[in-house]
Design an enzyme around this catalytic site. Structure first.
Site, PDB file in Angstrom:
ATOM      1  NE  ARG A   1      -1.323  -7.894 -38.935  1.00  0.00           N
ATOM      2  CZ  ARG A   1      -0.658  -6.830 -38.309  1.00  0.00           C
ATOM      3  NH1 ARG A   1       0.313  -7.164 -37.365  1.00  0.00           N
ATOM      4  NH2 ARG A   1      -1.159  -5.354 -38.537  1.00  0.00           N
TER       5      ARG A   1
ATOM      6  NE  ARG B   1      20.181   2.636 -34.301  1.00  0.00           N
ATOM      7  CZ  ARG B   1      21.353   3.327 -34.116  1.00  0.00           C
ATOM      8  NH1 ARG B   1      21.509   4.147 -33.094  1.00  0.00           N
ATOM      9  NH2 ARG B   1      22.249   3.512 -35.278  1.00  0.00           N
TER      10      ARG B   1
ATOM     11  CG  HIS C   1      -2.648  -3.807 -51.569  1.00  0.00           C
ATOM     12  ND1 HIS C   1      -2.203  -4.051 -50.591  1.00  0.00           N
ATOM     13  CD2 HIS C   1      -3.516  -2.768 -51.027  1.00  0.00           C
ATOM     14  CE1 HIS C   1      -2.310  -3.750 -49.255  1.00  0.00           C
ATOM     15  NE2 HIS C   1      -3.185  -3.070 -49.399  1.00  0.00           N
TER      16      HIS C   1
ATOM     17  CE  LYS D   1      -5.099  -4.583 -37.894  1.00  0.00           C
ATOM     18  NZ  LYS D   1      -5.009  -3.679 -38.995  1.00  0.00           N
TER      19      LYS D   1
ATOM     20  CG  HIS E   1      -7.155   1.212 -48.513  1.00  0.00           C
ATOM     21  ND1 HIS E   1      -6.076   0.264 -48.919  1.00  0.00           N
ATOM     22  CD2 HIS E   1      -7.487   0.452 -47.509  1.00  0.00           C
ATOM     23  CE1 HIS E   1      -5.909  -0.803 -48.342  1.00  0.00           C
ATOM     24  NE2 HIS E   1      -7.071  -0.615 -47.311  1.00  0.00           N
TER      25      HIS E   1
ATOM     26  CD  GLU F   1       0.411 -10.082 -43.417  1.00  0.00           C
ATOM     27  OE1 GLU F   1      -0.290  -9.084 -42.837  1.00  0.00           O
ATOM     28  OE2 GLU F   1       0.650 -10.173 -44.676  1.00  0.00           O
TER      29      GLU F   1
ATOM     30  CE  LYS G   1       0.369  -6.151 -42.251  1.00  0.00           C
ATOM     31  NZ  LYS G   1      -0.419  -6.412 -43.163  1.00  0.00           N
TER      32      LYS G   1
ATOM     33  CD  GLU H   1      -9.742  -2.604 -44.551  1.00  0.00           C
ATOM     34  OE1 GLU H   1      -9.776  -3.653 -44.324  1.00  0.00           O
ATOM     35  OE2 GLU H   1      -8.978  -2.018 -45.227  1.00  0.00           O
TER      36      GLU H   1
ATOM     37  CG  ASN I   1      -3.170  -9.401 -46.279  1.00  0.00           C
ATOM     38  OD1 ASN I   1      -3.073  -8.410 -45.809  1.00  0.00           O
ATOM     39  ND2 ASN I   1      -2.125 -10.295 -46.106  1.00  0.00           N
TER      40      ASN I   1
ATOM     41  CG  HIS J   1      -6.475  -5.762 -48.192  1.00  0.00           C
ATOM     42  ND1 HIS J   1      -7.527  -6.260 -47.575  1.00  0.00           N
ATOM     43  CD2 HIS J   1      -5.958  -4.636 -47.600  1.00  0.00           C
ATOM     44  CE1 HIS J   1      -8.139  -5.222 -46.973  1.00  0.00           C
ATOM     45  NE2 HIS J   1      -6.939  -4.475 -46.758  1.00  0.00           N
TER      46      HIS J   1
HETATM   47  N1  LIG Z   1      -1.728  -0.194 -41.430  1.00  0.00           N
HETATM   48  C1  LIG Z   1      -2.525  -0.913 -41.545  1.00  0.00           C
HETATM   49  O1  LIG Z   1      -2.667  -1.941 -40.899  1.00  0.00           O
HETATM   50  C2  LIG Z   1      -3.536  -0.550 -42.681  1.00  0.00           C
HETATM   51  C3  LIG Z   1      -4.613  -1.153 -42.621  1.00  0.00           C
HETATM   52  C4  LIG Z   1      -6.054  -0.717 -43.504  1.00  0.00           C
HETATM   53  C5  LIG Z   1      -5.406   0.608 -44.361  1.00  0.00           C
HETATM   54  N2  LIG Z   1      -4.401   1.188 -44.126  1.00  0.00           N
HETATM   55  C6  LIG Z   1      -4.030   2.034 -44.953  1.00  0.00           C
HETATM   56  O2  LIG Z   1      -4.739   3.271 -44.634  1.00  0.00           O
HETATM   57  C7  LIG Z   1      -4.926   4.144 -45.838  1.00  0.00           C
HETATM   58  C8  LIG Z   1      -6.407   4.806 -45.853  1.00  0.00           C
HETATM   59  O3  LIG Z   1      -6.850   5.118 -44.942  1.00  0.00           O
HETATM   60  P1  LIG Z   1      -7.924   6.351 -44.900  1.00  0.00           P
HETATM   61  O4  LIG Z   1      -9.087   5.698 -45.610  1.00  0.00           O
HETATM   62  O5  LIG Z   1      -8.258   6.706 -43.418  1.00  0.00           O
HETATM   63  O6  LIG Z   1      -7.561   7.556 -45.666  1.00  0.00           O
HETATM   64  P2  LIG Z   1      -7.091   9.042 -45.242  1.00  0.00           P
HETATM   65  O7  LIG Z   1      -6.067   8.822 -44.200  1.00  0.00           O
HETATM   66  O8  LIG Z   1      -6.517   9.449 -46.563  1.00  0.00           O
HETATM   67  O9  LIG Z   1      -8.082   9.570 -45.050  1.00  0.00           O
HETATM   68  C9  LIG Z   1      -9.163  10.088 -46.015  1.00  0.00           C
HETATM   69  C10 LIG Z   1      -9.682  11.588 -45.929  1.00  0.00           C
HETATM   70  O10 LIG Z   1     -10.274  11.984 -44.884  1.00  0.00           O
HETATM   71  C11 LIG Z   1      -9.649  13.051 -44.182  1.00  0.00           C
HETATM   72  N3  LIG Z   1     -10.016  13.035 -42.675  1.00  0.00           N
HETATM   73  C12 LIG Z   1      -9.365  12.340 -42.002  1.00  0.00           C
HETATM   74  N4  LIG Z   1     -10.107  12.362 -40.625  1.00  0.00           N
HETATM   75  C13 LIG Z   1     -10.995  13.304 -40.955  1.00  0.00           C
HETATM   76  C14 LIG Z   1     -11.926  13.882 -40.170  1.00  0.00           C
HETATM   77  N5  LIG Z   1     -12.305  13.527 -38.721  1.00  0.00           N
HETATM   78  N6  LIG Z   1     -12.974  14.825 -40.676  1.00  0.00           N
HETATM   79  C15 LIG Z   1     -12.763  15.151 -42.070  1.00  0.00           C
HETATM   80  N7  LIG Z   1     -11.924  14.721 -42.822  1.00  0.00           N
HETATM   81  C16 LIG Z   1     -10.975  13.912 -42.271  1.00  0.00           C
HETATM   82  C17 LIG Z   1      -8.168  13.069 -44.755  1.00  0.00           C
HETATM   83  O11 LIG Z   1      -7.637  14.549 -44.642  1.00  0.00           O
HETATM   84  C18 LIG Z   1      -8.228  12.347 -45.972  1.00  0.00           C
HETATM   85  O12 LIG Z   1      -8.592  13.521 -46.852  1.00  0.00           O
HETATM   86  C19 LIG Z   1      -4.443   3.502 -47.041  1.00  0.00           C
HETATM   87  O13 LIG Z   1      -3.061   4.231 -47.281  1.00  0.00           O
HETATM   88  C20 LIG Z   1      -4.245   2.086 -46.533  1.00  0.00           C
HETATM   89  O14 LIG Z   1      -3.124   1.547 -47.235  1.00  0.00           O
HETATM   90  C21 LIG Z   1      -3.473   0.623 -43.307  1.00  0.00           C
END
Ligand SMILES: NC(=O)c1ccc[n+]([C@@H]2O[C@H](COP(=O)([O-])OP(=O)(O)OC[C@H]3O[C@@H](n4cnc5c(N)ncnc54)[C@H](O)[C@@H]3O)[C@@H](O)[C@H]2O)c1
Length: 368
Positions: A243, A123, A254, A229, A268, A239, A145, A187, A247, A250
Site C-alpha cells: 500500500r 466507538r 505533503h 486501489k 492536494h 499500509e 484512511k 491521482e 504514496n 506524496h
Molecule cells: N483518505 C485517503 O486515502 C486520501 C487519498 C487522497 C487524498 N486524500 C485527501 O483528500 C483531500 C482532497 O480532496 P479533494 O480534492 O476532493 O478536495 P475537497 O474535498 O476540498 O474538494 C474540493 C472542492 O470541491 C468542492 N466540491 C466538492 N464536490 C463538488 C461538486 N460536486 N460540485 C462542485 N464543487 C464541489 C468542495 O466544496 C471543495 O471546495 C486532501 O485532504 C487529501 O489529503 C485522502
C-alpha cells in the site's frame, strides 16, 4: 436501469463494494446493504457543494427516506481538531445510537473528516462515502484512511475505518470547477505510474476526455483507479507493504501542502503533480529510472495544460524547510525517509534513504 460497474474491496467482514455509474444517485439507498436496519440517517455535506447543487439532497436520496443533515464549511481547514469536535458534537446532538448511519456527500476533505468522526462516535458508526470530486471518486473514498492535519504535517491524526459502501455517480462532477477536476487527475495518473503502463498509454490518448468529464472516459478512468486501489488495499489494508506504493509523489507533495499552510494556494492534487515530478526527477538523479520517464510525464501534462512545477504555482520553498517537512511525514522510520521512486512507468520501488545528503543536494539544485 443505468449500467453500473462494481469493484470489491475484499477485507473479510469489512469487505465492501464500490458502485460506479453515470447517474446512480437517484436511488442511493439501493446501494447500501440492509439500509432498513438503520435507526437514523445523518447526511453530511459542505456548503459549497450545496450552493452549486441546491437540489442535491432531494436528488440524492429517495423521497421516502428521512434523514438529518449537517452542512460544514468547505476547504482543507476543516481537517482539524476544531471541525472534528464541531462535527462530532453536532452528530451527538441528534441523539444518535449505534445503529445510526452517516452518509458523506463530498470531496476528499469531507470524506477524511467524516470517516474519522464515524470511527470515534460511540466507538464506531457505519458510514457510506458518496464522493463528489474526481479526486475522491478515484482515490480518497476507497481504502478507509481517515484523518485530519496537524501543524507538523498532513493527515498525521487519523484511523483506518472502512466505509460500508462507496457510491460513485459521475454526473455530480458536472458542477466541479476545472481546478478541482485537474487536481483529481493527479491521482489517476499516479495509478498508471505505480501499477499499469497500459493505463498510462490509455491516458495519453484519452486524458483530455477525462478532464473534460466525457462520461465513458471518466467511468473507465475511475473504474481502473478504483480497481487498482481495491486490489492493493485488499492485500495490505494497514499500509505495512504494497500500500505504500500509493504514496508515490506524496512525501514531496505533503511537504508542499504543510509548508503552504493547507491553503487554497495549492490543492492536494496540484501538490501531488509537483510531488510526482520531483519523485521522478530524484529517481533519475539516483540513476534508477529509465531516461524517457521524465519526458513522458512532462509532455503528457503539458499536452493537458496542467501545471506540475513549483514555479508554476509561484511557490518558493527553501531546501532546508522542504527536507524538514519531508521528515515529518508518516513515511519516516528510524529517522530514514521512505520514498516511493520509479524505475519505469508501472514499476515503482520503495527506498529507505540512508544518505540524507543526497536528497538535500537534490533539493538544493531543484529549488534554487
Ligand atoms: N483518505 C485517503 O486515502 C486520501 C487519498 C487522497 C487524498 N486524500 C485527501 O483528500 C483531500 C482532497 O480532496 P479533494 O480534492 O476532493 O478536495 P475537497 O474535498 O476540498 O474538494 C474540493 C472542492 O470541491 C468542492 N466540491 C466538492 N464536490 C463538488 C461538486 N460536486 N460540485 C462542485 N464543487 C464541489 C468542495 O466544496 C471543495 O471546495 C486532501 O485532504 C487529501 O489529503 C485522502
Amino acid at each position: 436501469m443505468n449500467s453500473i460497474d462494481i469493484c470489491k474491496v475484499s477485507l473479510g467482514i469489512n469487505s465492501y463494494k464500490i458502485f460506479i455509474g453515470k447517474d446512480i444517485h437517484k436511488s442511493l439507498t439501493d446501494y447500501i446493504s440492509n439500509y432498513k436496519n438503520y435507526s437514523k440517517t445523518v447526511v453530511i455535506s459542505d456548503k459549497n457543494i450545496l450552493e452549486k447543487n441546491p437540489s442535491l439532497f432531494n436528488n440524492y436520496l429517495n423521497k421516502d427516506i428521512e434523514f438529518d443533515q449537517i452542512i460544514l464549511p468547505q476547504g482543507e481547514k476543516i481537517k482539524s481538531f476544531k471541525y472534528l469536535e464541531l462535527l462530532v458534537e453536532k452528530i451527538l446532538k441528534l441523539e444518535v445510537d449505534r445503529d445510526t448511519l452517516l452518509i458523506c456527500i463530498g470531496g476528499g476533505v469531507l470524506g477524511d473528516l467524516v470517516g474519522l468522526a464515524s470511527s470515534l462516535i460511540l466507538r464506531g458508526l457505519d458510514f457510506v462515502q458518496v464522493p463528489s470530486t474526481l479526486l475522491a471518486q478515484v482515490d480518497s473514498s476507497v481504502g478507509g484512511k481517515t484523518g485530519i492535519n496537524s501543524k507538523y504535517g498532513k493527515n498525521l491524526i487519523g484511523s483506518f475505518n472502512q466505509p460500508k459502501s462507496v457510491i460513485i455517480s459521475t454526473d455530480i462532477l458536472k458542477t466541479l470547477n476545472k481546478r478541482d477536476v485537474n487536481s483529481g487527475y493527479a491521482e489517476i495518473l499516479k495509478y498508471s505510474f505505480i501499477y499499469d503502463k497500459n493505463f498510462f498509454n490509455w491516458l495519453v490518448k484519452n486524458g483530455k476526455k477525462v478532464i473534460s468529464l466525457h462520461t465513458e472516459s471518466c467511468v473507465y478512468a475511475i473504474k481502473k483507479s478504483c480497481s487498482i486501489k481495491s486490489k492493493i488495499v485488499s492485500i495490505d489494508e494497514k499500509e505495512k507493504g504494497i500500500r505504500e506504493l500509493l504514496n508515490f509523489g506524496h512525501t514531496f507533495g505533503h511537504a508542499i501542502e504543510a509548508i503552504t499552510g493547507y491553503k487554497n494556494k495549492i490543492k492536494h492534487g496540484e501538490a501531488i503533480f509537483i510531488g510526482m515530478h520531483l519523485a521522478i526527477k530524484f529517481s533519475s538523479f539516483l540513476k534508477i529510472c529509465k531516461k524517457d520517464v521524465l519526458e513522458k510525464y512532462s509532455s503528457h501534462l503539458e499536452n493537458l495544460k496542467i501545471n506540475y512545477k513549483l514555479s508554476d504555482y509561484n511557490i518558493k520553498i527553501s531546501p532546508k524547510s522542504f527536507l524538514r517537512h519531508m521528515k515529518f511525514d508518516k513515511k519516516v522510520k528510524n529517522n530514514k525517509i521512505k520514498l516511493i521512486l520509479i524505475k519505469d512507468i508501472g514499476s515503482p520501488i520503495r527506498l529507505f534513504l540512508d544518505n540524507e545528503k543526497l536528497l538535500s543536494n537534490f533539493l538544493k539544485n531543484e529549488l534554487k
